[in-house]
Design an enzyme around this catalytic site. Structure first.
Site, PDB file in Angstrom:
ATOM      1  N   CYS A 124       0.643  -1.232  -0.231  1.00  0.00           N
ATOM      2  CA  CYS A 124      -0.072   0.167  -0.167  1.00  0.00           C
ATOM      3  C   CYS A 124       0.567   1.363  -0.063  1.00  0.00           C
ATOM      4  CB  CYS A 124      -0.972   0.094   1.039  1.00  0.00           C
ATOM      5  SG  CYS A 124      -0.289  -0.384   2.699  1.00  0.00           S
ATOM      6  N   ASP A 368      -7.459   6.000  -1.180  1.00  0.00           N
ATOM      7  CA  ASP A 368      -7.019   4.791  -0.605  1.00  0.00           C
ATOM      8  C   ASP A 368      -6.723   3.755  -1.518  1.00  0.00           C
ATOM      9  OD1 ASP A 368      -6.943   2.536   0.965  1.00  0.00           O
ATOM     10  OD2 ASP A 368      -8.950   2.727   2.198  1.00  0.00           O
ATOM     11  N   HIS A 370      -6.135   0.543  -1.114  1.00  0.00           N
ATOM     12  CA  HIS A 370      -6.314  -0.819  -0.405  1.00  0.00           C
ATOM     13  C   HIS A 370      -7.583  -1.709  -1.166  1.00  0.00           C
ATOM     14  CE1 HIS A 370      -4.215   1.036   2.722  1.00  0.00           C
ATOM     15  NE2 HIS A 370      -3.858  -0.178   3.149  1.00  0.00           N
TER      16      HIS A 370
END
Length: 485
Positions: A124, A368, A370
């Site tokens: 990430c 994000d 993820h």
């Protein structure tokens, strides 16, 4: 957070003890790595389970509504939007959706030296770093204030203005997502008396300039593709990280990712007239930047009248506190994100890397990485760009921000660099804390006893503090890669 620190003290190298992000990947012995020429069924199963778990977690956060206060400005990388009109909401949507979004991918070619075919669960921070670099490339290559012409495909939704019910709720504009699944029917207009009628946003006339820039946009995305030859893809970044003792499946922190990005740009020939400078010791040495950028210095004989100047991305690894974020730096971070020259911040919350691009009130706006998506073959002529642009803006309170982060800036020419130094120095002075987050100084690093530790040498990333001067960091059990402020 404490468990992460205790565990990480047992893991080399020391550079990334804290401030690393991601879930612990499945442990594979060196013997197994050497023996396996391709992923076995167990590895594939683990990858699928990890991918499913991350996607489920990501889905939980996306499904929750994100509320924006229409009475407070939203700041996105130097631009401000007051969401009290259709036009302003449309501008904000286009700006947000146009940011390049890079996430976990699965089923890409196997990473060298491992059996991994996905970065799910560990990559990430690399993805956040890619997004930071991508934003720098956007401002370097694309027209000023460029927006993706096809962003409208992801923004055809309604928004609701709630009747104020409490001081907390007053002025809220819930925008659960900027995009609805293709083929789905639009929601019916609400006739509830407690809500304003939903609006159908007018489509802005397409900018000819932005449409003409689409080939460059497409080419930029290919540089981040998940195939070994791409200059800024995960394969290349993992390979560069080996010089710093990292390998596929390890955790990466914001400081070491800054150095990996610098080396990736140095190594690549796809981007012309661009260099990356990584600050050392929370200090930007102006002469070091000038030596990188001023092409007349490398001419023989030197031509003082030459205007040749490399554009520069400046990355500044910092630590905004000890165990947690020092609240005194929040106003300073806000002022940095208000600057045109800022290209974002990579950091996040403990064990969860994010790419911060703005804020509203006391909450950060972020992208994000993820969500685990299928790999996209960027070698195809007309591959879809949709999975590289996010339709769901999310916010997070400042007090949840991990203090380890890297701040990015961009200057196109010498005049812009001088303006950057002035504007950023003014933003840094807004901190209530005695010590600024970082500083600009005249001269070069060796003038201050850092010879051999410059940010653009080919060796591994240097420790920020000299040996023997780490007592404060050791006492607090924090990483020795940062100066503690």
């Amino acid at each position: 957070m404490q468990e992460e620190q205790v565990d990480s003290r047992r893991q080399p190298p020391p550079l990334e003890r804290q401030g690393s992000f991601g879930l612990r990947p499945p442990q594979i012995s060196d013997a197994s790595r050497e023996a396996a020429e391709e992923p076995d069924e167990m590895d594939k199963l683990k990858a699928k389970l990890m991918s499913a778990w991350n996607s489920v977690k990501y889905g939980w956060t996306v499904k929750s509504k994100t509320s924006f206060n229409k009475l407070s400005p939203v700041t996105v990388l130097g631009h401000s939007y007051l969401l009290n009109s259709e036009d302003e909401v449309d501008r904000f949507r286009r700006t947000f959706v146009s940011r390049v979004w890079l996430t976990y991918r699965r089923e890409f070619p196997q990473l060298e030296g491992s059996t991994l075919t996905t970065d799910c669960g560990w990559g990430c921070m690399l993805r956040s770093g890619q997004m930071l670099l991508a934003q720098g490339l956007v401002v370097h290559l694309m027209p000023r204030d460029w927006t993706w012409p096809d962003a409208q495909q992801l923004t055809d939704v309604d928004f609701e203005v709630f009747r104020p019910r409490s001081p907390v709720r007053a002025g809220g504009v819930p925008i659960p997502s900027f995009g609805s699944p293709r083929g789905s029917s639009p929601p019916e207009k609400s006739q509830t008396s407690g809500q304003a009628p939903k609006c159908s946003l007018r489509k802005r006339p397409e900018s000819v300039r932005d449409r003409q820039a689409e080939p460059a946009h497409h080419k930029l995305i290919t540089w981040f593709g998940d195939q070994p030859p791409t200059p800024f893809g995960v394969h290349q970044l993992v390979d560069i990280g080996k010089d710093s003792g990292k390998k596929a499946g390890d955790w990466y922190g914001p400081s070491i990712v800054a150095h990996i990005l610098r080396k990736a740009v140095d190594k690549s020939s796809v981007v012309q007239n661009l260099v990356v400078y990584v600050a050392q010791d929370c200090t930007v040495y102006k002469e070091d930047v000038v030596r990188l950028c001023d092409l007349s210095l490398s001419q023989s004989p030197r031509d003082p009248s030459s205007q040749a100047w490399n554009s520069v991305i400046i990355l500044v690894p910092v630590r905004l506190g000890g165990e947690t974020l020092n609240p005194s730096y929040i106003e300073c971070v806000k002022n940095i994100l208000k600057l045109d020259c800022c290209i974002g911040i990579i950091g996040g919350k403990p064990k969860h890397s994010l790419y911060f691009i703005g804020f509203q009130d006391e909450q950060l706006l972020y992208l994000d990485p993820h969500l685990c998506q299928p790999v996209v073959d960027v070698t195809q002529a007309n591959f879809s760009l949709e999975s590289f642009h996010c339709s769901s803006p999310k916010k997070m309170p400042f007090n949840r921000m991990d203090p380890s982060c890297t701040i990015g800036f961009y200057a196109k020419n010498k005049k812009d660099f001088e303006s950057l130094c002035s504007a950023v120095s003014m933003a840094l002075s807004s901190s209530k804390e005695k010590y600024p987050i970082f500083t600009f100084v005249e001269g070069q690093s060796q003038d201050y006893g850092l010879d051999g530790h410059g940010s653009n040498h080919s060796g591994p990333a240097a420790h920020i503090l000299p040996p023997g001067k780490l007592s404060r960091g050791d006492n607090r059990r924090n990483s020795d890669e940062f100066v503690f402020l």
